[in-house]
Design an enzyme around this catalytic site. Structure first.
Site: not given
Length: 294
Positions: A47-49
């Protein structure tokens, strides 16, 4: 050949890997351009990096850029806690022993390093300022159809903007929240990320006593940014907390559960301090440490 960069993958809002929201952290993002960061974030498919960089604002300890598989975010909650944990684990030393100050596109965000009774030293970020407003009837009806909700199942609705923008919905029961089977294509067409929550009636009094058992049930759907359902969502929980506590719909401290429908067991710890600041906290579990070629 590109040089190896230090890398960590952590799990946020849990103390056990596999039960929270994973985050990929590139601990040295210097020299990477937007396209390289976006390509890696799409490849991790989390979902996020995040990519950590030297700060550019006075008083900040590091700078973070936050990418979903589809684009960059000005702020997000689980990347804030996970990036701070990874930065500290990699030897980062904050200017203040009790508080880390993170620079992101939305501004400086304070992260408290434990100190609360029974919190085990968990990190908590100061919820950023919230702008909220009533959604248009057209948008509300469109989202309700996409979620399969009847009008009587929606008890309250607000657009919540603390960097990311969420349509927050309070539903009539935890069962309604957990039974949702959204039409993600329709949600994507709405262009709106949607967070749903249920607060038991017994928690509506502002002076309710908080404990460590989950009280509030939350789910988050983010099809417009390429994430059908987010396991555990800090920015949404921050916005919900500021809204619900201010309006007397939730007590000044509570624990939210999120991720059950995805086989997770996320726990988000919310508390308002005596100055009115909302803090959103959670445990972080270490998963992977190594290097990445970028």
């Amino acid at each position: 050949m590109t040089a190896p960069r230090p890398f960590r993958q952590v799990d946020v809002f849990t103390d056990r890997v596999g039960y929270g929201n994973p985050l990929a952290v590139v601990l040295d993002g210097t020299g990477l351009d937007d396209a390289q960061m976006q390509r890696f974030a799409a490849w991790t498919n989390l979902s996020e990096t995040t990519f950590l960089l030297p700060p550019t604002q006075p008083g900040c300890d590091y700078r973070v850029r936050i990418f979903t598989p589809a684009g960059e975010l000005p702020f997000a909650g689980h990347p804030t806690l996970g990036s701070c944990h990874a930065w500290l684990a990699a030897g980062g030393v904050p200017r203040d022993a009790r508080t880390v100050v993170q620079e992101c596109a939305a501004g400086a965000v304070r992260i408290r390093r434990g100190g609360g009774a029974g919190d085990g030293g968990r990190l908590a970020f100061a919820a950023p300022p919230l702008r909220r407003s009533a959604p248009s009837p057209t948008l509300l009806a469109q989202v309700a159809r996409a979620l399969g909700l009847q009008p009587q199942e929606i008890r309250a609705a607000q657009l919540l903007d603390n960097g990311p923008v969420w349509l927050g919905l309070v539903l009539d029961s935890a069962g309604t929240v957990l039974a949702l089977q959204p039409d993600h294509a329709r949600l994507k067409q709405s262009g709106t990320k949607v967070g749903v929550a249920h607060v038991p009636p017994a928690l509506s009094a502002p002076d309710s006593i908080a404990n460590d058992a989950p009280m509030v049930t939350v789910r988050a759907f983010a099809a417009p940014v390429g994430v059908a359902e987010d396991p555990v969502t800090g920015s949404l929980n921050a916005g919900l907390a500021e809204w619900l506590i201010a309006d007397g719909l939730a007590p000044p401290a509570y624990v939210a559960s999120q991720g059950e429908c995805l086989g997770r067991a996320g726990r988000v710890h919310v508390a308002r301090d005596d100055r009115g600041q909302i803090w959103v906290g959670g445990d972080v579990a270490d998963g992977i440490a190594g290097t990445v070629q970028l």
